[in-house]
Scaffold this motif. Structure first.
Motif, short mmCIF file in Angstrom:
data_model
loop_
_atom_site.label_atom_id
_atom_site.label_comp_id
_atom_site.label_asym_id
_atom_site.label_seq_id
_atom_site.Cartn_x
_atom_site.Cartn_y
_atom_site.Cartn_z
N VAL A 225 0.77 -1.34 -0.59
CA VAL A 225 -0.05 -0.07 0.16
C VAL A 225 0.95 1.08 0.08
O VAL A 225 0.58 2.20 -0.70
CB VAL A 225 -0.91 -0.12 1.40
CG1 VAL A 225 -1.74 1.83 1.29
CG2 VAL A 225 -1.54 -0.99 1.17
N THR A 251 -2.11 -2.94 7.36
CA THR A 251 -2.53 -2.60 5.68
C THR A 251 -3.69 -2.32 6.20
O THR A 251 -3.84 -0.62 5.06
CB THR A 251 -3.04 -4.31 4.99
OG1 THR A 251 -1.73 -5.11 5.22
CG2 THR A 251 -3.17 -3.71 3.82
N LEU A 255 -4.31 2.04 4.23
CA LEU A 255 -5.02 2.22 3.37
C LEU A 255 -5.70 3.59 4.24
O LEU A 255 -6.17 4.33 2.83
CB LEU A 255 -6.42 1.36 2.74
CG LEU A 255 -5.81 -0.16 2.43
CD1 LEU A 255 -6.48 -1.22 2.21
CD2 LEU A 255 -5.10 -0.03 0.77
N LEU A 262 -9.08 -0.11 -1.66
CA LEU A 262 -8.48 -1.66 -1.81
C LEU A 262 -9.86 -2.04 -2.41
O LEU A 262 -11.13 -2.04 -1.63
CB LEU A 262 -8.25 -2.25 -0.81
CG LEU A 262 -7.62 -4.03 -0.50
CD1 LEU A 262 -7.19 -4.37 -1.99
CD2 LEU A 262 -7.31 -4.32 0.33
#
Length: 267
Positions: A225, A251, A255, A262
């Motif tokens: 990311v 993660t 983001l 995503l």
């Protein structure tokens, strides 16, 4: 004692598996980075017969291969008779891509009576589900870029090249090769602005057509990311149910911090 053995490479996935299956045998290999904690069963690729005998004595019937593992530099002086007999098949597989080697590994373990299972079979929750997982809904233009990147990956599947591609405003800015996704994103980040039609772009990660997901499922994590953001991309699209989300909490945090989306899709 568990009937499961975790054959560990580098990264967080083997550790996640070990935490979920604490009784599993934790196998690490000479010359391969890993983050596994003791107790460990340490082995060499040159002496697979010793590994097989050890696993059988421990009552192991299932093995899972997890984590990043580069092609090992084998020491010819250490090869046991089993590896000597395997050498012609191994050399032939090494002339192909990673898929050829991984298919041979699966075959060898199955010939020894072990069932090879995927990390996603043991932990179904680690894969990316369908729909927007984080960030804004992608625009039609971003979905079109994702569609083109997917077409590129499908076209390259028979060549066993890679599992990722970046497209921006219809232009392919890069394709994942042996160096991996992070190298791809650094390459994209270094692309001069005058070669790009517009800012932004989309990274698509998907398995190759016919790929055996038990041993080589694509994965993304927080570094993916952050590197995608550094490359000026808008988001990431992955094949739902066929891509592992590593370090889920970190993660998702990455983001949220970067504002990238995503999206899981059936690709």
């Amino acid at each position: 004692m568990s009937d499961l053995a975790i054959l560990s490479g580098a990264g967080a996935l083997p550790v996640t598996l070990a935490n979920a299956y604490p009784e599993a045998v934790r196998v690490v290999f000479h010359g391969v980075d890993h983050a596994m904690q003791a107790p460990l069963a340490q082995h060499r690729f040159e002496k697979l017969s010793v590994l097989f005998e050890d696993l059988k004595q421990r009552g192991v019937t299932r093995v899972v291969l997890a984590g990043a593992m580069s092609r090992p530099a084998l020491d010819p002086t250490q090869l046991d008779p089993f590896m000597m007999r395997l050498a012609p098949r191994l050399m032939a597989a090494m002339q192909g891509g990673d898929d050829a080697i991984l298919r041979l590994i699966i075959t060898v373990f199955e010939e020894q009576g072990f069932a090879v299972v995927g990390a996603h079979d043991l932990l179904p929750e680690i894969t990316v589900l369908d729909g927007v997982i984080a960030g804004p809904d992608p625009s039609d233009a971003q979905l079109a870029d994702a569609g083109r990147a997917t077409d590129i990956l499908l076209a390259l599947s028979p060549l066993d090249v890679g599992q990722g591609a970046v497209v921006s405003a219809g232009l392919c800015l890069g394709i994942e090769t042996l160096q991996g996704t992070d190298a791809l994103l650094r390459f994209v980040a270094d692309t001069p602005e005058h070669l790009r039609r517009a800012k932004g772009g989309v990274l698509v990660k998907a398995p190759k057509r016919g790929q055996d997901l038990r041993v080589d499922m694509p994965a993304i994590g927080p570094e993916t990311v952050r590197n995608a953001a550094a490359a000026g991309l808008d988001g990431i699209v992955v094949s739902s149910g066929k891509v592992v989300l590593l370090d889920r909490a970190d993660t998702l945090k990455a983001l949220n911090e970067t504002g990238l989306f995503l999206l899981g899709q059936v690709l």
